[in-house]
Design a protein around this motif. Structure first.
Motif, mmCIF file in Angstrom:
data_model
loop_
_atom_site.group_PDB
_atom_site.id
_atom_site.type_symbol
_atom_site.label_atom_id
_atom_site.label_comp_id
_atom_site.label_asym_id
_atom_site.label_seq_id
_atom_site.Cartn_x
_atom_site.Cartn_y
_atom_site.Cartn_z
ATOM 1 N N VAL A 128 0.857 -1.181 0.000
ATOM 2 C CA VAL A 128 0.000 0.000 0.000
ATOM 3 C C VAL A 128 0.895 1.234 0.000
ATOM 4 O O VAL A 128 1.780 1.371 0.861
ATOM 5 C CB VAL A 128 -0.915 0.029 1.241
ATOM 6 N N ALA A 129 0.700 2.118 -0.962
ATOM 7 C CA ALA A 129 1.475 3.354 -1.020
ATOM 8 C C ALA A 129 0.850 4.380 -0.081
ATOM 9 O O ALA A 129 -0.342 4.683 -0.192
ATOM 10 C CB ALA A 129 1.511 3.894 -2.446
ATOM 11 N N VAL A 130 1.649 4.913 0.819
ATOM 12 C CA VAL A 130 1.187 5.918 1.771
ATOM 13 C C VAL A 130 1.865 7.246 1.409
ATOM 14 O O VAL A 130 3.055 7.426 1.635
ATOM 15 C CB VAL A 130 1.535 5.526 3.223
ATOM 16 N N GLU A 131 1.105 8.158 0.800
ATOM 17 C CA GLU A 131 1.652 9.446 0.397
ATOM 18 C C GLU A 131 1.605 10.416 1.574
ATOM 19 O O GLU A 131 0.582 10.530 2.251
ATOM 20 C CB GLU A 131 0.869 10.011 -0.791
ATOM 21 N N ILE A 132 2.711 11.122 1.780
ATOM 22 C CA ILE A 132 2.773 12.056 2.900
ATOM 23 C C ILE A 132 2.965 13.487 2.401
ATOM 24 O O ILE A 132 3.534 13.721 1.336
ATOM 25 C CB ILE A 132 3.898 11.700 3.885
ATOM 26 N N GLY A 133 2.475 14.433 3.201
ATOM 27 C CA GLY A 133 2.647 15.838 2.883
ATOM 28 C C GLY A 133 1.725 16.299 1.782
ATOM 29 O O GLY A 133 0.701 15.674 1.474
ATOM 30 N N THR A 134 2.104 17.413 1.163
ATOM 31 C CA THR A 134 1.389 17.962 0.021
ATOM 32 C C THR A 134 2.332 17.978 -1.166
ATOM 33 O O THR A 134 3.494 17.597 -1.046
ATOM 34 C CB THR A 134 0.891 19.393 0.320
ATOM 35 N N VAL A 135 1.842 18.414 -2.299
ATOM 36 C CA VAL A 135 2.662 18.377 -3.507
ATOM 37 C C VAL A 135 3.976 19.143 -3.322
ATOM 38 O O VAL A 135 5.033 18.712 -3.789
ATOM 39 C CB VAL A 135 1.877 18.957 -4.707
ATOM 40 N N HIS A 136 3.933 20.254 -2.605
ATOM 41 C CA HIS A 136 5.137 21.086 -2.497
ATOM 42 C C HIS A 136 5.668 21.209 -1.074
ATOM 43 O O HIS A 136 6.508 22.060 -0.797
ATOM 44 C CB HIS A 136 4.863 22.491 -3.058
ATOM 45 N N VAL A 158 14.581 10.197 -7.327
ATOM 46 C CA VAL A 158 15.528 11.218 -7.790
ATOM 47 C C VAL A 158 15.282 11.415 -9.278
ATOM 48 O O VAL A 158 15.665 10.583 -10.095
ATOM 49 C CB VAL A 158 16.991 10.803 -7.529
ATOM 50 N N SER A 159 14.603 12.503 -9.627
ATOM 51 C CA SER A 159 14.187 12.701 -11.018
ATOM 52 C C SER A 159 13.803 14.150 -11.245
ATOM 53 O O SER A 159 13.378 14.839 -10.312
ATOM 54 C CB SER A 159 12.980 11.796 -11.325
ATOM 55 N N HIS A 160 13.908 14.586 -12.501
ATOM 56 C CA HIS A 160 13.444 15.929 -12.858
ATOM 57 C C HIS A 160 11.928 16.029 -12.758
ATOM 58 O O HIS A 160 11.382 17.128 -12.738
ATOM 59 C CB HIS A 160 13.888 16.283 -14.288
ATOM 60 N N HIS A 161 11.244 14.893 -12.681
ATOM 61 C CA HIS A 161 9.784 14.912 -12.590
ATOM 62 C C HIS A 161 9.294 15.339 -11.211
ATOM 63 O O HIS A 161 8.161 15.796 -11.073
ATOM 64 C CB HIS A 161 9.209 13.523 -12.894
ATOM 65 N N THR A 162 10.090 15.162 -10.166
ATOM 66 C CA THR A 162 9.623 15.475 -8.818
ATOM 67 C C THR A 162 9.585 16.988 -8.605
ATOM 68 O O THR A 162 10.156 17.759 -9.381
ATOM 69 C CB THR A 162 10.551 14.867 -7.752
ATOM 70 N N VAL A 163 8.911 17.399 -7.518
ATOM 71 C CA VAL A 163 8.907 18.822 -7.180
ATOM 72 C C VAL A 163 10.344 19.254 -6.888
ATOM 73 O O VAL A 163 11.157 18.473 -6.391
ATOM 74 C CB VAL A 163 8.005 19.116 -5.968
ATOM 75 N N ARG A 164 10.632 20.512 -7.169
ATOM 76 C CA ARG A 164 12.008 20.994 -7.033
ATOM 77 C C ARG A 164 12.257 21.694 -5.704
ATOM 78 O O ARG A 164 13.364 22.133 -5.426
ATOM 79 C CB ARG A 164 12.344 21.959 -8.184
ATOM 80 N N TYR A 165 11.241 21.825 -4.871
ATOM 81 C CA TYR A 165 11.435 22.450 -3.561
ATOM 82 C C TYR A 165 10.379 21.907 -2.608
ATOM 83 O O TYR A 165 9.375 21.348 -3.024
ATOM 84 C CB TYR A 165 11.319 23.972 -3.656
ATOM 85 N N GLY A 166 10.635 22.036 -1.325
ATOM 86 C CA GLY A 166 9.647 21.659 -0.323
ATOM 87 C C GLY A 166 9.650 20.200 0.066
ATOM 88 O O GLY A 166 8.871 19.792 0.932
ATOM 89 N N ALA A 167 10.512 19.377 -0.550
ATOM 90 C CA ALA A 167 10.564 17.958 -0.224
ATOM 91 C C ALA A 167 11.700 17.694 0.760
ATOM 92 O O ALA A 167 12.702 18.421 0.802
ATOM 93 C CB ALA A 167 10.764 17.119 -1.483
#
Length: 395
Positions: A128-136, A158-167
């Motif tokens: 089960v994937a458990v997503e945490i936080g918000t997009v940014h 680790v990818s250019h697809h992920t958000v670039r800040y806030g993670a």
């Protein structure tokens, strides 16, 4: 033999980069030679995986390694391994996870689609994937709260697809996960040049592609903690069977890694820069076009030519230019992830000198076309005005 002609295929010039939908990479001649020899032979695949593990250790500095069908398969099997360990009974039980920790934590800003959702790769193992936080924004509090008795692993992308800040950065994710004895699996599909740096964070499993910047045959290279890597390979007795890798994938990954260990990376980078600057030189001075160097966002040793288009001045948006290039013969595939922001990039890595010139000829021709021709292109591709890209939400 001309396979384009034989099978009626579109001729493609790849100005986009090492993309799966464009068949990965041009395979290195040194890799082709070894794979060709392998294709005529039989091997004990378990023994071949052992030899691959030895090569991966030398190439990455990891405790151990194995080869999977691709990076996506490596993620699924890495998640499976974190649930089963080297217990063959549990391997056979999947995707039924009864009695196993089966939650996998991932930051919402990392829940990307790379051609398929990364969360689906998690769910394929039965987890089960458990997503945490918000997009940014993901915080340490989010991660600590999500990790519990049911947590099997944390996946980090680790990818250019992920958000670039806030993670949360990988170093902190590893530290916090390890406080609870939870392994961290890193999707580093395009990160073969920086795989040692990723491993240095303490990540337990790192998966990269054999057919992107390693320029080998289609495969995934898994490296990291020996017990977990061996558990990944053990999944071939269970849910890994439908995504098994063949001798051509294993030998191709080995040959590509051996080539990488011999590679003069600085010289290779200089050649990529030379082609990139040639693109910029050809497009320099066109009214409404701004050129800049676009370094790889994850620190790999290459850059791309960024072409920012002022649609009002040029009469064509970045999106229309991309579509017009795509429809030509040969079809030229620009790196078009950001055309809605008014720019595209030209990745010359997989291009010959002749292809660089042809691509630039086509771009110059479009940008210097007359008003009537540009109006026809806008109409053809569904843009009847040249409103700036940042206004597109008004349409």
């Amino acid at each position: 033999m001309d396979l384009y002609e034989k099978y009626r295929l579109t001729r493609v010039i790849n100005a986009c980069g090492k993309m799966t939908h464009l068949a990965g990479a041009v395979v290195l001649p040194e890799v082709v030679e070894e794979v060709a020899h392998a294709m005529a032979c039989f091997y004990d695949l378990d023994e071949l995986q052992e030899r691959a593990g030895e090569v991966i250790v030398r190439a990455t500095g990891a405790q151990w390694g194995c080869v999977t069908a691709c990076t996506a398969a490596g993620i699924t099997l890495g998640v499976a391994a974190s649930m089963t360990g080297n217990d063959l009974g549990r391997v056979w039980q999947l995707p039924d996870t009864t009695g196993m920790a089966s939650e996998v934590v991932i930051q919402k800003g990392h829940a990307v689609n790379f051609g398929a959702p990364v969360t689906q790769m998690i769910r394929l193992a039965g987890a089960v994937a458990v997503e945490i936080g918000t997009v940014h924004r993901s915080t340490e509090a989010h991660l600590r709260h999500a990790i519990g008795d049911r947590t099997a692993a944390v996946v980090f992308v680790v990818s250019h697809h992920t958000v670039r800040y806030g993670a949360l950065p990988l170093t902190r994710v590893v530290e916090i996960a390890h406080e609870s004895g939870v392994p961290v699996i890193v999707d580093g599909a395009a990160q073969s040049f920086v795989i040692r740096k990723i491993l240095d964070t303490g990540a337990d499993l790192v998966v990269c592609s054999g057919h992107k910047y390693l320029s080998g045959t289609t495969a995934g290279v898994v490296c990291g903690r020996e017990d977990l890597v061996r558990a990944v390979n053990l999944q071939n007795r269970g849910i890994g069977r439908p995504m098994k890798v063949g001798k051509e994938g294993i030998v191709g990954a080995m040959a590509a890694l051996e080539y990488r260990m011999r590679l003069d990376v600085a010289g290779w980078e200089a050649e990529q820069d030379r082609k990139m600057h040639r693109v910029m030189a050809r497009l320099e001075g066109i009214d409404g076009v701004v050129l800049s160097v676009d370094p790889d966002p994850n620190g790999n040793p290459f850059s791309r030519a960024r072409v920012t288009v002022d649609a009002e001045k040029t009469g064509l948006s970045a999106a229309v230019i991309n579509l017009a290039m795509l429809e030509g013969d040969p079809s030229i595939r620009l790196r078009a992830h950001h055309t809605d922001e008014g720019y595209f990039t030209v990745d010359a890595m997989e291009m010959t000198g002749e292809e660089v010139e042809l691509t630039c000829d086509r771009l110059v021709g479009l940008l210097s076309a007359g008003p009537a021709e540009k109006a026809m292109l806008r109409e053809r591709f569904g843009e009847e005005d040249t409103a700036p890209a940042q206004w597109s939400w008004l349409r």
